[in-house]
Design a protein around this motif. Structure first.
Motif, PDB file in Angstrom:
ATOM      1  N   VAL A   5       5.503  11.259   0.881  1.00 24.62           N
ATOM      2  CA  VAL A   5       6.374  10.163   1.291  1.00 24.62           C
ATOM      3  C   VAL A   5       5.539   8.905   1.475  1.00 24.62           C
ATOM      4  N   GLU A   6       5.765   7.940   0.587  1.00 21.73           N
ATOM      5  CA  GLU A   6       5.064   6.668   0.690  1.00 21.73           C
ATOM      6  C   GLU A   6       5.816   5.723   1.613  1.00 21.73           C
ATOM      7  N   SER A   7       5.064   4.841   2.223  1.00 20.59           N
ATOM      8  CA  SER A   7       5.698   3.818   3.063  1.00 20.59           C
ATOM      9  C   SER A   7       4.781   2.607   3.200  1.00 20.59           C
ATOM     10  N   TRP A   8       5.339   1.537   3.781  1.00 17.94           N
ATOM     11  CA  TRP A   8       4.638   0.293   4.120  1.00 17.94           C
ATOM     12  C   TRP A   8       4.380  -0.619   2.937  1.00 17.94           C
ATOM     13  N   GLY A   9       5.190  -0.439   1.885  1.00 21.83           N
ATOM     14  CA  GLY A   9       5.189  -1.473   0.869  1.00 21.83           C
ATOM     15  C   GLY A   9       5.903  -2.698   1.419  1.00 21.83           C
ATOM     16  N   GLY A  10       5.934  -3.774   0.649  1.00 17.54           N
ATOM     17  CA  GLY A  10       6.608  -4.969   1.118  1.00 17.54           C
ATOM     18  C   GLY A  10       6.234  -6.176   0.291  1.00 17.54           C
ATOM     19  N   SER A  11       6.550  -7.335   0.831  1.00 13.18           N
ATOM     20  CA  SER A  11       6.261  -8.593   0.157  1.00 13.18           C
ATOM     21  C   SER A  11       5.154  -9.332   0.892  1.00 13.18           C
ATOM     22  N   VAL A  12       4.271  -9.917   0.126  1.00 10.24           N
ATOM     23  CA  VAL A  12       3.145 -10.623   0.708  1.00 10.24           C
ATOM     24  C   VAL A  12       2.761 -11.769  -0.214  1.00 10.24           C
ATOM     25  N   GLN A  13       2.148 -12.781   0.345  1.00 11.24           N
ATOM     26  CA  GLN A  13       1.667 -13.886  -0.480  1.00 11.24           C
ATOM     27  C   GLN A  13       0.323 -13.532  -1.095  1.00 11.24           C
ATOM     28  N   ALA A  14       0.040 -14.166  -2.205  1.00 15.62           N
ATOM     29  CA  ALA A  14      -1.239 -13.959  -2.880  1.00 15.62           C
ATOM     30  C   ALA A  14      -2.385 -14.200  -1.897  1.00 15.62           C
ATOM     31  N   GLY A  15      -3.370 -13.317  -1.960  1.00 20.09           N
ATOM     32  CA  GLY A  15      -4.501 -13.390  -1.053  1.00 20.09           C
ATOM     33  C   GLY A  15      -4.336 -12.533   0.183  1.00 20.09           C
ATOM     34  N   GLY A  16      -3.122 -12.055   0.403  1.00 24.24           N
ATOM     35  CA  GLY A  16      -2.852 -11.237   1.564  1.00 24.24           C
ATOM     36  C   GLY A  16      -3.226  -9.781   1.368  1.00 24.24           C
ATOM     37  N   SER A  17      -2.898  -8.968   2.374  1.00 22.20           N
ATOM     38  CA  SER A  17      -3.245  -7.547   2.377  1.00 22.20           C
ATOM     39  C   SER A  17      -2.037  -6.690   2.728  1.00 22.20           C
ATOM     40  N   LEU A  18      -2.055  -5.477   2.221  1.00 22.53           N
ATOM     41  CA  LEU A  18      -1.079  -4.460   2.591  1.00 22.53           C
ATOM     42  C   LEU A  18      -1.797  -3.122   2.656  1.00 22.53           C
ATOM     43  N   ARG A  19      -1.273  -2.230   3.470  1.00 19.71           N
ATOM     44  CA  ARG A  19      -1.831  -0.883   3.564  1.00 19.71           C
ATOM     45  C   ARG A  19      -0.697   0.106   3.368  1.00 19.71           C
ATOM     46  N   LEU A  20      -0.686   0.750   2.236  1.00 15.19           N
ATOM     47  CA  LEU A  20       0.328   1.756   1.956  1.00 15.19           C
ATOM     48  C   LEU A  20      -0.120   3.087   2.552  1.00 15.19           C
ATOM     49  N   SER A  21       0.843   3.909   2.892  1.00 13.21           N
ATOM     50  CA  SER A  21       0.516   5.251   3.349  1.00 13.21           C
ATOM     51  C   SER A  21       1.312   6.277   2.566  1.00 13.21           C
ATOM     52  N   CYS A  22       0.749   7.470   2.456  1.00 12.08           N
ATOM     53  CA  CYS A  22       1.384   8.587   1.765  1.00 12.08           C
ATOM     54  C   CYS A  22       1.220   9.810   2.652  1.00 12.08           C
ATOM     55  N   ALA A  23       2.291  10.190   3.313  1.00  7.38           N
ATOM     56  CA  ALA A  23       2.261  11.355   4.191  1.00  7.38           C
ATOM     57  C   ALA A  23       2.595  12.600   3.381  1.00  7.38           C
ATOM     58  N   ALA A  24       1.692  13.571   3.411  1.00  6.28           N
ATOM     59  CA  ALA A  24       1.867  14.787   2.617  1.00  6.28           C
ATOM     60  C   ALA A  24       2.267  15.955   3.506  1.00  6.28           C
ATOM     61  N   SER A  25       3.156  16.775   2.991  1.00  4.03           N
ATOM     62  CA  SER A  25       3.510  18.028   3.647  1.00  4.03           C
ATOM     63  C   SER A  25       3.597  19.103   2.580  1.00  4.03           C
ATOM     64  N   GLY A  26       3.265  20.325   2.974  1.00  6.67           N
ATOM     65  CA  GLY A  26       3.310  21.419   2.014  1.00  6.67           C
ATOM     66  C   GLY A  26       2.047  21.588   1.210  1.00  6.67           C
ATOM     67  N   LEU A  27       1.088  20.697   1.404  1.00 10.57           N
ATOM     68  CA  LEU A  27      -0.220  20.849   0.781  1.00 10.57           C
ATOM     69  C   LEU A  27      -1.248  20.185   1.692  1.00 10.57           C
ATOM     70  N   SER A  28      -2.506  20.508   1.442  1.00  7.36           N
ATOM     71  CA  SER A  28      -3.590  19.945   2.233  1.00  7.36           C
ATOM     72  C   SER A  28      -4.253  18.828   1.453  1.00  7.36           C
ATOM     73  N   THR A  29      -4.320  17.650   2.054  1.00  3.13           N
ATOM     74  CA  THR A  29      -4.955  16.524   1.363  1.00  3.13           C
ATOM     75  C   THR A  29      -6.440  16.773   1.150  1.00  3.13           C
ATOM     76  N   SER A  30      -7.038  17.610   1.981  1.00  2.00           N
ATOM     77  CA  SER A  30      -8.469  17.882   1.826  1.00  2.00           C
ATOM     78  C   SER A  30      -8.753  18.798   0.641  1.00  2.00           C
ATOM     79  N   ARG A  31      -7.747  19.511   0.184  1.00  2.00           N
ATOM     80  CA  ARG A  31      -7.946  20.460  -0.908  1.00  2.00           C
ATOM     81  C   ARG A  31      -7.128  20.090  -2.145  1.00  2.00           C
ATOM     82  N   SER A  32      -6.802  18.812  -2.246  1.00  2.00           N
ATOM     83  CA  SER A  32      -5.995  18.351  -3.374  1.00  2.00           C
ATOM     84  C   SER A  32      -6.612  17.125  -4.015  1.00  2.00           C
TER      85      SER A  32
END
Length: 128
Positions: A5-32
């Protein structure tokens, strides 16, 4: 059942920053093998960055030095930190995962079919 499940997309002006997140379930991010892909309107989807099970990363040239891919295995969450955003970064961003180490580590050669699990995407729009 695996869910990304991704989240925290949005609109920003050029030069700005965004931090997207991807919450995983049913698998381990350390082993994928995990990655972020993006698809601009009317264009094909392509890989922005890959992170392997050993933490090694490969970035597309267009985002090197601007994007990073932090991962918190305790939260089973992958992030995409995007700095110095440009209008050409505007796209739908997708998180992808596949169990085990990455079979393809060349970000320019990886295919959609190299990943079994996909999120629904989150839109990023960068304006001038």
């Amino acid at each position: 059942q695996v869910q990304l499940v991704e989240s925290w997309g949005g609109s920003v002006q050029a030069g700005g920053s965004l931090r997207l997140s991807c919450a995983a379930s049913g698998l381990s991010t350390s082993r994928s093998c995990m990655g972020w892909f993006r698809q601009a309107s009317g264009k094909e989807r392509w890989a922005v960055v890959l992170i392997d099970t050993d933490g090694s990363t490969t970035y597309a040239d267009s985002v090197k030095g601007r994007f990073t891919i932090p991962k918190d295995n305790t939260k089973n969450t992958l992030y995409l930190q995007m700095n110095s955003l440009k209008p050409q970064d505007t796209a739908m961003y997708y998180c992808a995962a596949d169990l085990g180490a990455c079979e393809e580590t060349d970000v320019t050669a990886v295919l959609d079919s190299d990943f079994v699990h996909w999120g629904q995407g989150t839109q990023v729009t960068v304006s001038t």
